[in-house]
Design an enzyme around this catalytic site. Structure first.
Site, PDB file in Angstrom:
ATOM      1  N   GLU A 214       0.839  -1.206   0.000  1.00 14.86           N
ATOM      2  CA  GLU A 214       0.000   0.000   0.000  1.00 14.86           C
ATOM      3  C   GLU A 214       0.873   1.255   0.000  1.00 14.86           C
ATOM      4  O   GLU A 214       0.574   2.234  -0.682  1.00 14.86           O
ATOM      5  CB  GLU A 214      -0.945   0.019   1.208  1.00 14.86           C
ATOM      6  CG  GLU A 214      -1.836  -1.211   1.342  1.00 14.86           C
ATOM      7  CD  GLU A 214      -2.570  -1.610   0.084  1.00 14.86           C
ATOM      8  OE1 GLU A 214      -2.896  -0.733  -0.743  1.00 14.86           O
ATOM      9  OE2 GLU A 214      -2.825  -2.817  -0.110  1.00 14.86           O
TER      10      GLU A 214
ATOM     11  N   GLU B 277      -1.217  -2.497 -10.152  1.00 15.13           N
ATOM     12  CA  GLU B 277      -1.181  -3.654  -9.248  1.00 15.13           C
ATOM     13  C   GLU B 277      -0.017  -4.588  -9.544  1.00 15.13           C
ATOM     14  O   GLU B 277       0.688  -5.022  -8.631  1.00 15.13           O
ATOM     15  CB  GLU B 277      -2.514  -4.403  -9.271  1.00 15.13           C
ATOM     16  CG  GLU B 277      -3.702  -3.597  -8.725  1.00 15.13           C
ATOM     17  CD  GLU B 277      -3.489  -3.062  -7.307  1.00 15.13           C
ATOM     18  OE1 GLU B 277      -2.537  -3.495  -6.622  1.00 15.13           O
ATOM     19  OE2 GLU B 277      -4.283  -2.194  -6.876  1.00 15.13           O
TER      20      GLU B 277
HETATM   21  N1  TRP Z   1      -5.995  -1.348  -4.467  1.00 17.61           N
HETATM   22  C1  TRP Z   1      -6.111  -2.282  -3.399  1.00 17.61           C
HETATM   23  C2  TRP Z   1      -4.755  -2.950  -3.303  1.00 17.61           C
HETATM   24  O1  TRP Z   1      -4.356  -3.715  -4.078  1.00 17.61           O
HETATM   25  C3  TRP Z   1      -7.151  -3.323  -3.622  1.00 17.61           C
HETATM   26  C4  TRP Z   1      -8.466  -3.063  -2.999  1.00 17.61           C
HETATM   27  C5  TRP Z   1      -8.707  -2.801  -1.724  1.00 17.61           C
HETATM   28  C6  TRP Z   1      -9.733  -3.161  -3.582  1.00 17.61           C
HETATM   29  N2  TRP Z   1     -10.060  -2.727  -1.498  1.00 17.61           N
HETATM   30  C7  TRP Z   1     -10.691  -2.923  -2.633  1.00 17.61           C
HETATM   31  C8  TRP Z   1     -10.159  -3.434  -4.849  1.00 17.61           C
HETATM   32  C9  TRP Z   1     -12.048  -2.969  -2.881  1.00 17.61           C
HETATM   33  C10 TRP Z   1     -11.506  -3.463  -5.116  1.00 17.61           C
HETATM   34  C11 TRP Z   1     -12.450  -3.218  -4.149  1.00 17.61           C
HETATM   35  O2  TRP Z   1      -3.963  -2.673  -2.522  1.00 17.61           O
HETATM   36 ZN    ZN Z   2      -2.536  -2.901  -4.814  1.00 17.57          ZN
END
Ligand code: TRP
Ligand code: ZN
Length: 889
Positions: free
Chosen positions: A308, A330
């Site tokens: 993160e 990602e």
């Molecule tokens: N961007 C987040 C990560 O990979 C993923 C994520 C967190 C997410 N909560 C979500 C994706 C809810 C879709 C819906 O670190």
């Molecule tokens: Zn991510």
């Protein structure tokens, strides 16, 4: 509230339909009036026509879901209901001038939000989750990542119940108001897409620390948790600081705000979320101490904190143009967190863990009806595309670029990528182009990794000609058809290899056609044609090929190596992945052969292999964490992938038999190792070395119990009873989990009673119960759903019971009478009404029907069809069930 769809139902979105937004939004001022029952959200958007759009339309298109419009004011004039149109989840406003200010006030009901997208409540606090399309549940907005704006957020709430009010960026103002209320105003100076917006209001404790960046700025770090959990945040804070340092050292990337916050919440659909300056985490990945979290939990927590944090540059500063580009952020960020872990702990062990994850989850996805490219071309519901293909295969694609360019050129490519695109929303193509331009390496053919789905198979055969002293490595790539892609082009596959001579040492590789004088011990071959031959000259002796070293490409390897050659590599290969893989290859062949022969009492493993196990256990040069990996059998899911039709009962029995053989052959040695490692570290020593020793000790205990001796069960029972750490406790319970014995009963009951008040630990009890192979487990799982602590509204608990059963209990999930399948179908339907995203995540196991016998195929498909017939099904589940039945793609 009921779900409103367009008349035509959920619409397929296509990459080829992309058009830039007609209007851009420069600033957003949000005002949340947080009140019981209904929260009012006022939003002021300052926008203008997008010079990059050719579309002359004056219609502004906004997204909104489950919102009640209270008022709309455009450039100071009230817009009446006749002047805008709401169609499903869209609001169309016509007559919009080239620059405008738009004020929209809507009402939402966070208490009733069980989907956990948008603004919702968890344990009495308000929080948000906007990725991918949750912001539209907060207010009407062009909810697409290529619309980037500067946000100012005012939160107002009851001061006693919600003393902490947070949003992205910096606090600019706060104060108290009449009626026991108070407010806070936050401003985030960095333009961002709506999916990175976050807000939190609650009664939370704060742990703070600071970090001095490489340019000498002090950043305040804060972790917000429920009162009483402060002492569980140490590893998170430490991981954060080490991540910040690592990103400076390895990529020259510095944090950009003066404040970085993490908030832990109990109800969360995924692991964590990288909202600008205000990460929101599943509490599972924030809270840890040695008493309640295992070493594996510590490692995952650390990896997720790093992931993160790394998104701040790869995702936030440079974001995605559209959701088809999801892997841009990602895949790249997973690659970065993998590198962080490799640099921090053991590179070889990390590589093995990542390869195992790919084989266990991604290869099956790539071989099934939901297979999709790293850059998909269409989707119905974007939530369904947060997959292991986008994340893990996406990271492998980045890793291959890294290997093809070398780390210096890769770093130059990263620098160029940020130089070109900081503050922009871009495509995967822009990343590849930056890498190409910075390095001069042509990635033309390589780009197929983004567009072609499915796992390539590499057939590799070594022919040795003693007379001419040549060795020919014949390589053929097979690209199996996947949905929508019957025929494929040959790909560029980096194949790292060596030839090991009789004493186990690598022979010099004189590759014919390579004009440099070098004869290295290992080479990376560029496989680019369907069939190719690599000739090595002056090969002194017969050799065994060590292939796909370092897991150099995410492919399935088929070799002509036999069991003895696999054993040889298992003993001698100097590449950790290749060594581990040779063992896995030996074991898979042996276990599947036993499963196919119906288990007629024959030995599964031969002496050659069992002796090699003994040598590994006695070799002080092998780090314990890696020895633990070498001695861990392939999981039942990976084994099922190697048997067609897969027979889950036979696989389980054969795998168990192999475990018993290893346990019986080396009982004394395992006991010695167990005793030696028991005193070798302090229980709360969280160093890499101590974790490795505990991992090996757990493996030893597992084999001792598997040997069937009652003394071993006593040992496990004593370890469970006396454990002062969760790692020791879980190792004992896992060793006993498939053994019907009073020791297991007692240990499980004691564990339950000790931890009923600690949700994150109780989840472990739920999972152990749901994944036992013992008879009657499905009945027990059904009882777990009636347990006073079970709650369908808590994703962690749903995953701990239903998810764990479906993916971690092949014997009972695939029960021949279909009871496991129909149980899962029932739960998916039940859950879909509450939380479609979580319901959809449970569908995958039912879509893998092609791998099983006809009777199971029929039952799995019937379950999919039954789910599909359910009225009011979400687009999330609809899409996966339709694909599972082969109706799309
Ligand atoms: N961007 C987040 C990560 O990979 C993923 C994520 C967190 C997410 N909560 C979500 C994706 C809810 C879709 C819906 O670190
Ligand atoms: Zn991510």
């Amino acid at each position: 509230m009921t779900r409103v769809e367009n008349a035509a139902g959920p619409q397929v979105k296509r990459l080829s339909d992309y058009a830039p937004p007609i209007f851009l939004i420069d600033t957003v001022a949000l005002d949340f009036d947080l009140r019981d029952g209904e929260t009012k959200v006022s939003s002021t958007l300052v926008g203008r026509r997008n010079p990059a759009s050719k579309d002359p339309s004056d219609v502004l298109e906004l997204d909104g879901q489950e919102l009640r419009v209270l008022s709309i004011v455009l450039n100071g004039d009230v817009v009446s209901e006749a002047d805008y149109r709401i169609d499903g989840d869209k609001l169309y406003l016509s007559g919009v001038p080239d620059s405008f200010s738009l004020e929209i006030t809507t009402a939402i009901e966070p208490e009733k939000n069980t989907a956990l997208e948008g603004l919702y409540m968890s344990e009495g606090m308000y929080c948000t989750q906007c990725e991918a399309e949750g912001f539209r549940r907060i207010t009407y907005f062009p909810d697409r990542p290529d619309v980037m704006a500067v946000y100012t957020t005012r939160l107002e709430a009851d001061a006693a119940r919600f003393p902490v009010l947070l949003s992205n960026g910096n606090l600019v103002e706060a104060g108290s108001l009449d009626g026991g209320r108070h407010f806070a105003v936050w401003n985030d100076p960095f333009p961002k897409p709506s999916y990175l917006f976050a807000a939190v209001a609650g009664d939370l404790a704060c742990v703070s620390d600071s970090f001095r960046t490489m340019s000498g700025r002090d950043v305040e770090l804060r972790i917000y948790v429920e009162h009483g959990n402060e002492r569980l945040t140490g590893h998170t804070m430490d991981s954060l600081k080490r991540s910040m340092k690592w990103d400076e050292e390895r990529f020259g990337l510095e944090y950009d705000l003066d404040l970085f916050m993490i908030v832990a919440v109990s109800h969360f659909n995924m692991g964590a979320m990288e909202n600008k300056g205000l990460n929101i985490f599943n509490s599972k990945f924030v809270l840890a101490d040695p008493e309640t979290a295992t070493d594996a939990d510590y490692e995952r927590l650390e990896g997720i904190v790093a992931h993160e944090y790394f998104h701040n540059w790869t995702g936030n500063r440079v974001t995605c143009r559209d959701w088809f580009q999801l892997s841009l952020k990602e895949g790249l960020t997973v690659f970065r967190d993998q590198e962080f872990t490799s640099d921090t702990h053991s590179r070889g062990v990390k590589r093995v863990a990542d390869a195992r994850l790919l084989r266990t989850v991604q290869f099956p996805e790539d071989a099934g009806p939901t297979a999709h490219p790293v850059r998909p071309e269409s989707y119905l519901e974007i939530n369904n595309f947060y997959t292991v293909t986008i994340y893990e295969k996406g990271a492998e694609v980045i890793r291959m670029i890294h290997e093809l360019l070398g780390s210096d050129a890769f770093r130059k490519g990263m620098d160029l990528y940020f130089e070109r695109h900081d503050g922009e929303a871009v495509r995967c193509e822009d990343f590849v182009a930056a890498m190409e331009d910075a390095s001069g390496v042509d990635l033309g053919q390589f780009r197929l990794w983004y567009s072609q789905s499915g796992t390539p198979e590499l057939e590799v055969d070594l022919e040795h000609d003693v007379a001419t002293r040549t060795a020919r490595l014949k390589v053929r790539q097979i690209l199996p058809p996947t949905p929508g892609q019957p025929n494929k082009k040959p790909m560029l596959i980096p194949l790292s290899m060596a030839l090991l001579g009789g004493d186990g040492r690598a022979l010099p590789l004189e590759l014919r056609g390579d004009n440099s004088a070098a004869a290295p011990a290992a080479r990376v071959l560029s496989v680019s044609a369907e069939e190719q031959e690599f000739v090595f000259e002056n090969v002194a002796e017969r050799s065994v090929p060590s292939l796909l070293r370092g897991f150099s490409a995410p492919v399935r390897l088929r070799t002509s190596r036999n069991a003895a050659e696999d054993c040889f590599l298992f003993r001698h290969d100097d590449d950790p992945f290749a060594r581990w893989d040779a063992g896995q290859s030996y074991l898979t062949r042996a276990i599947i052969a036993a499963a196919q022969s119906g288990g007629g009492g024959e030995a599964v493993l031969d002496d050659d292999f069992l002796d090699a196990v003994g040598e590994i256990l006695n070799d002080p040069a092998i780090e314990p964490a890696f020895a633990a990996e070498l001695l861990t059998l392939p999981g039942e899911t990976v084994l099922a992938d190697a048997m067609l039709p897969a027979d889950p009962d036979a696989i389980h029995a054969a795998r168990d038999a192999a475990r018993r053989e290893i346990g019986l052959r080396h009982t004394a040695l395992f006991r010695t190792i167990y005793d030696r490692l028991s005193g070798a570290y302090a229980p709360d020593d969280m160093s890499t070395e101590a974790m490795g020793r505990r991992a090996l000790k757990a493996v030893a205990l597992g084999y001792l119990v598997a040997s069937g001796e009652s003394a071993a069960r006593t040992l496990a029972a004593e370890q469970a009873a006396g454990a002062t750490t969760m790692t020791e406790s879980m190792a004992a319970l896992q060793a006993l989990n498939n053994v019907e014995c009073p020791e297991r009963e007692a240990a499980m009951a004691a564990f339950h009673d000790r931890w009923t008040g600690t949700p994150l630990v109780l989840d472990k009890w739920f999972t152990l119960s749901a994944t036992s192979a013992l008879p009657g487990t499905l009945e027990i799982v059904k009882e777990l759903l009636e347990h006073p602590k079970f709650d369908l509204g808590t994703p962690n608990r749903v995953r701990a019971v239903i998810g764990a059963f479906a993916t971690g209990n092949p014997v009972h999930f695939h029960a021949a009478d279909g009871s496991g399948y129909s149980f899962l179908a029932d739960q998916i339907v039940r859950l879909d009404a509450l939380n479609p995203q979580i319901a959809a995540r449970l569908v995958a196991p039912l879509t893998r029907w092609k791998r099983y016998d006809e009777a199971r195929q029929r039952m799995m498909r019937e379950c999919l069809a039954r789910i599909r017939r359910h009225p009011g099904l979400s687009p999330d589940v609809t899409e996966l069930v339709a694909k599972g039945l082969g109706e799309e793609g």
